[in-house]
Design an enzyme around this catalytic site. Structure first.
Site, PDB file in Angstrom:
ATOM      1  N   CYS A 124       0.879  -1.176   0.000  1.00 16.90           N
ATOM      2  CA  CYS A 124       0.000   0.000   0.000  1.00 16.90           C
ATOM      3  C   CYS A 124       0.908   1.215   0.000  1.00 16.90           C
ATOM      4  CB  CYS A 124      -0.909  -0.005   1.223  1.00 16.90           C
ATOM      5  SG  CYS A 124      -1.960   1.466   1.341  1.00 16.90           S
ATOM      6  N   GLU A 168      -3.984   1.152  -6.264  1.00 12.51           N
ATOM      7  CA  GLU A 168      -3.027   0.185  -6.781  1.00 12.51           C
ATOM      8  C   GLU A 168      -2.977   0.346  -8.293  1.00 12.51           C
ATOM      9  OE1 GLU A 168      -0.922  -1.428  -5.266  1.00 12.51           O
ATOM     10  OE2 GLU A 168      -1.639  -1.794  -3.233  1.00 12.51           O
TER      11      GLU A 168
END
Length: 235
Positions: free
Chosen positions: A2, A103
């Protein structure tokens, strides 16, 4: 992993949702929180406390703050073994507040940024760790990391890792100082339920941490079934 997320909800909504006092906090919408920037966290003492911490955990024993630049994430599979994280796992756990994360799908010039949210659009909490480090001037720097694990069914085509998102009913357990053994915590570190999440493609503007505005969360391209809402900028 992340490496970028958003937190757009206002402080009043966040206080009510996560049960902390944020009356002394100044909070503005963040569309593109990046490593080394300040993350809004919740810790537990006599009562829940909201505070900002530097994203990228600097262990108390580190010689330089630069160590934290590469410690933005802690892998759930090894967090109990890593010197940088194991004490924090036992004694210094936190919630890192967000309402979406990013992402990138594909490789090279064909990479496309995707925004992942709750299907409800509500804010949520990453499982976080924190530490306190004293700089050469004697000032204390509080910093945090986000725990990650293998991606769930929805996210695995995009990336093989995802942040650990805590179900609401387990947030208090994660903050409980009386729970210190990994065996009791390991059951919390699981992929979030696929059918409660949504994802959609966003602009490549999010690639640069210098960009931080509402245009970053607007859907681009065709929205697919099960994807997030087709957001539009205010007129």
């Amino acid at each position: 992993m992340c490496g970028r997320y958003s937190l757009i909800a206002d402080i009043g909504e966040l206080q009510e949702r996560f049960g902390f006092d944020g009356s002394e906090l100044t909070h503005a919408p963040r569309y593109n929180v990046a490593p080394t920037q300040m993350a809004l966290t919740v810790t537990n003492g006599s009562e829940r406390r909201g505070s900002y911490m530097r994203w990228g955990l600097i262990p108390s024993w580190a010689k330089s703050a630069s160590v934290g630049n590469r410690m933005i994430n802690a892998r759930a599979e090894t967090v109990a073994e890593m010197l940088s994280f194991r004490t924090a796992l036992q004694r210094r756990r936190c919630l890192v507040l967000a309402d979406g994360f990013y992402e990138w799908q594909g490789k090279g010039s064909s990479r496309r940024p995707m925004r992942i949210t709750m299907a409800s659009g509500e804010p949520f909490a990453f499982a976080g760790l924190w530490d306190a480090w004293r700089d050469p001037k004697g000032e204390v720097v509080r910093s945090c990391a986000i725990i990650t694990m293998s991606a769930n069914e929805s996210l695995s085509p995009i990336h093989d890792r995802m942040p650990v998102i805590l179900p609401r009913e387990l947030e208090s357990l994660w903050l409980d100082h009386d729970i210190q053994d990994y065996a009791s915590l390991a059951g919390i570190l699981t992929p979030y339920t696929t059918n409660e999440m949504a994802l959609y493609e966003v602009s490549s503007l999010v690639n640069s941490p210098a960009n931080d505005g509402p245009e970053l969360i607007v859907t681009v391209g065709q929205v697919r079934p099960g994807d997030g809402p087709a957001l539009r900028l205010p007129l």
